[in-house]
Design a protein around this motif. Structure first.
Motif, PDB file in Angstrom:
ATOM      1  N   ILE A  28    -116.255  30.579 -46.939  1.00  0.00           N
ATOM      2  CA  ILE A  28    -115.551  31.874 -46.968  1.00  0.00           C
ATOM      3  C   ILE A  28    -114.077  31.677 -46.609  1.00  0.00           C
ATOM      4  O   ILE A  28    -113.439  32.584 -46.067  1.00  0.00           O
ATOM      5  CB  ILE A  28    -116.209  32.909 -46.033  1.00  0.00           C
ATOM      6  CG1 ILE A  28    -116.443  32.346 -44.626  1.00  0.00           C
ATOM      7  CG2 ILE A  28    -117.509  33.417 -46.627  1.00  0.00           C
ATOM      8  CD1 ILE A  28    -116.956  33.385 -43.624  1.00  0.00           C
ATOM      9  N   VAL A  62    -123.855  35.157 -46.862  1.00  0.00           N
ATOM     10  CA  VAL A  62    -123.375  33.984 -46.143  1.00  0.00           C
ATOM     11  C   VAL A  62    -124.466  33.558 -45.171  1.00  0.00           C
ATOM     12  O   VAL A  62    -124.931  34.353 -44.353  1.00  0.00           O
ATOM     13  CB  VAL A  62    -122.073  34.280 -45.369  1.00  0.00           C
ATOM     14  CG1 VAL A  62    -121.613  33.035 -44.616  1.00  0.00           C
ATOM     15  CG2 VAL A  62    -120.986  34.771 -46.310  1.00  0.00           C
ATOM     16  N   TYR A 102    -125.629  36.873 -43.297  1.00  0.00           N
ATOM     17  CA  TYR A 102    -124.660  37.963 -43.373  1.00  0.00           C
ATOM     18  C   TYR A 102    -124.489  38.404 -44.827  1.00  0.00           C
ATOM     19  O   TYR A 102    -124.736  37.633 -45.757  1.00  0.00           O
ATOM     20  CB  TYR A 102    -123.293  37.511 -42.846  1.00  0.00           C
ATOM     21  CG  TYR A 102    -123.279  36.965 -41.454  1.00  0.00           C
ATOM     22  CD1 TYR A 102    -122.984  37.783 -40.358  1.00  0.00           C
ATOM     23  CD2 TYR A 102    -123.529  35.615 -41.217  1.00  0.00           C
ATOM     24  CE1 TYR A 102    -122.950  37.267 -39.065  1.00  0.00           C
ATOM     25  CE2 TYR A 102    -123.506  35.095 -39.925  1.00  0.00           C
ATOM     26  CZ  TYR A 102    -123.213  35.922 -38.855  1.00  0.00           C
ATOM     27  OH  TYR A 102    -123.190  35.407 -37.586  1.00  0.00           O
ATOM     28  N   GLU A 103    -124.028  39.626 -44.993  1.00  0.00           N
ATOM     29  CA  GLU A 103    -123.652  40.141 -46.308  1.00  0.00           C
ATOM     30  C   GLU A 103    -122.176  40.510 -46.273  1.00  0.00           C
ATOM     31  O   GLU A 103    -121.716  41.148 -45.317  1.00  0.00           O
ATOM     32  CB  GLU A 103    -124.493  41.358 -46.680  1.00  0.00           C
ATOM     33  CG  GLU A 103    -124.243  41.871 -48.076  1.00  0.00           C
ATOM     34  CD  GLU A 103    -125.201  42.974 -48.472  1.00  0.00           C
ATOM     35  OE1 GLU A 103    -125.048  43.514 -49.586  1.00  0.00           O
ATOM     36  OE2 GLU A 103    -126.106  43.308 -47.672  1.00  0.00           O
ATOM     37  N   ILE A 104    -121.449  40.098 -47.300  1.00  0.00           N
ATOM     38  CA  ILE A 104    -120.029  40.442 -47.372  1.00  0.00           C
ATOM     39  C   ILE A 104    -119.896  41.922 -47.732  1.00  0.00           C
ATOM     40  O   ILE A 104    -120.369  42.364 -48.781  1.00  0.00           O
ATOM     41  CB  ILE A 104    -119.299  39.561 -48.394  1.00  0.00           C
ATOM     42  CG1 ILE A 104    -119.309  38.102 -47.927  1.00  0.00           C
ATOM     43  CG2 ILE A 104    -117.862  40.036 -48.595  1.00  0.00           C
ATOM     44  CD1 ILE A 104    -118.646  37.133 -48.899  1.00  0.00           C
ATOM     45  N   SER A 105    -119.261  42.685 -46.851  1.00  0.00           N
ATOM     46  CA  SER A 105    -119.135  44.126 -47.066  1.00  0.00           C
ATOM     47  C   SER A 105    -117.730  44.543 -47.492  1.00  0.00           C
ATOM     48  O   SER A 105    -117.539  45.627 -48.041  1.00  0.00           O
ATOM     49  CB  SER A 105    -119.515  44.878 -45.783  1.00  0.00           C
ATOM     50  OG  SER A 105    -118.691  44.474 -44.697  1.00  0.00           O
ATOM     51  N   GLU A 148    -115.122  40.724 -44.322  1.00  0.00           N
ATOM     52  CA  GLU A 148    -115.843  41.401 -43.263  1.00  0.00           C
ATOM     53  C   GLU A 148    -117.330  41.283 -43.568  1.00  0.00           C
ATOM     54  O   GLU A 148    -117.753  41.450 -44.720  1.00  0.00           O
ATOM     55  CB  GLU A 148    -115.408  42.861 -43.174  1.00  0.00           C
ATOM     56  CG  GLU A 148    -113.937  43.005 -42.781  1.00  0.00           C
ATOM     57  CD  GLU A 148    -113.504  44.443 -42.583  1.00  0.00           C
ATOM     58  OE1 GLU A 148    -114.407  45.317 -42.454  1.00  0.00           O
ATOM     59  OE2 GLU A 148    -112.284  44.702 -42.542  1.00  0.00           O
ATOM     60  N   LEU A 149    -118.101  40.968 -42.519  1.00  0.00           N
ATOM     61  CA  LEU A 149    -119.510  40.647 -42.695  1.00  0.00           C
ATOM     62  C   LEU A 149    -120.395  41.638 -41.954  1.00  0.00           C
ATOM     63  O   LEU A 149    -120.053  42.106 -40.873  1.00  0.00           O
ATOM     64  CB  LEU A 149    -119.797  39.233 -42.182  1.00  0.00           C
ATOM     65  CG  LEU A 149    -118.998  38.088 -42.810  1.00  0.00           C
ATOM     66  CD1 LEU A 149    -119.273  36.785 -42.061  1.00  0.00           C
ATOM     67  CD2 LEU A 149    -119.347  37.941 -44.285  1.00  0.00           C
TER      68      LEU A 149
END
Length: 271
Positions: free
Chosen positions: A128, A144, A157-160, A169-170
């Motif tokens: 990232i 991620v 995590y998901e990228i938001s 931002e995760l």
């Protein structure tokens, strides 16, 4: 009942409905559902409730009977470029894995999948990094995966959101009972179209309803059996403290193809 070996019922759902009718007339009935050889694709989980107690679901054997949470995908492939094919989808949008001729394919990722690649079957510290993120057109929804800083398990995590400087931002990271920063090296990112760069990888664009795939050399995608995994649960046995489910016996059946659950809202356990 009406189901026989010569004229079997058409689905497991129908068999359970027949069982409920029998149990309604006589709650003490012992129900045996014999499942013949074949593949059984569920549209929704099989639900066994207290009124279905004393039930046996017996398959002809693990090598003969398979219950799946996937659906066959009806695809019309067109060339996207020299390596990647693309197909429009008609409503089949909630799958999170695909299997082709029985083999699981790889969701587009960086680094590329390597069976002998160690953590995450391939990892890198720059998954990232701003320079890489800026090369992605729409990474919202990418995942991620990272090890705990001390390698005590991992996080997901998901990228938001992506900021103008390429930082992300995760959401997530709640899956480990001992919080820490992400490991600086053992990281992997997936579900990014621009990382679809090797055979066996795929990507689903949910907004445009398009599936991208780079076939392996031994796959003829125009004649292949392609399955999308759509269900999280295959069987749900659900009762209560006052009215529990009792005496359920399931045997001789192989269960395959359920959705991933790493982003579920897990609650930390007391150590």
């Amino acid at each position: 009942n009406k189901g026989t070996q010569e004229a079997p019922l058409s689905s497991l759902d129908l068999a359970l409905e027949k069982a409920k009718n029998i149990k309604y007339k006589n709650q003490d009935s012992q129900i045996i559902i014999n499942v013949m050889a074949g593949e059984y694709r569920l549209k929704s989980p099989l639900k066994i409730t207290p009124d279905l107690g004393r039930i046996k679901i017996i398959g002809e054997g693990l090598e003969k009977v398979t219950v799946k949470g996937s659906a066959l995908l009806n695809l019309n492939w067109e060339n996207h470029n020299d390596n990647i094919w693309i197909s429009k989808l008609a409503g089949e949008m909630n799958f999170d894995q695909i299997y082709i001729n029985g083999r699981q394919q790889i969701l587009a990722r960086y680094p590329n999948y390597d069976e002998n690649g160690g953590h995450w079957q391939g990892h890198s510290s720059d998954v990232i990094a701003s320079e890489r993120v800026k090369s992605w057109k729409n990474p919202i929804g990418a995942f991620v995966h990272a090890m705990h800083r001390g390698e005590w398990g991992g996080f997901h995590y998901e990228i938001s959101k992506v900021n103008e400087d390429g930082t992300v931002e995760l959401e997530g990271g709640h899956q480990n009972n001992r919080p820490s920063e992400m490991h600086s090296t053992y990281r992997m990112v997936e579900n990014v179209l621009e990382e679809l760069d090797s055979p066996g990888e795929w990507y689903l664009d949910k907004e445009k309803k398009q599936l991208y795939y780079w076939p392996k050399q031994d796959i003829d995608i125009h004649n292949a059996l392609i399955e999308g995994v759509k269900l999280k649960h295959l069987i749900e046995i659900s009762g209560s403290e006052n009215n529990p489910v009792r005496n359920v016996d399931i045997s001789g059946i192989k269960f395959e193809h359920t959705q991933r659950t790493f982003m579920e809202p897990y609650e930390p356990l007391l150590r």
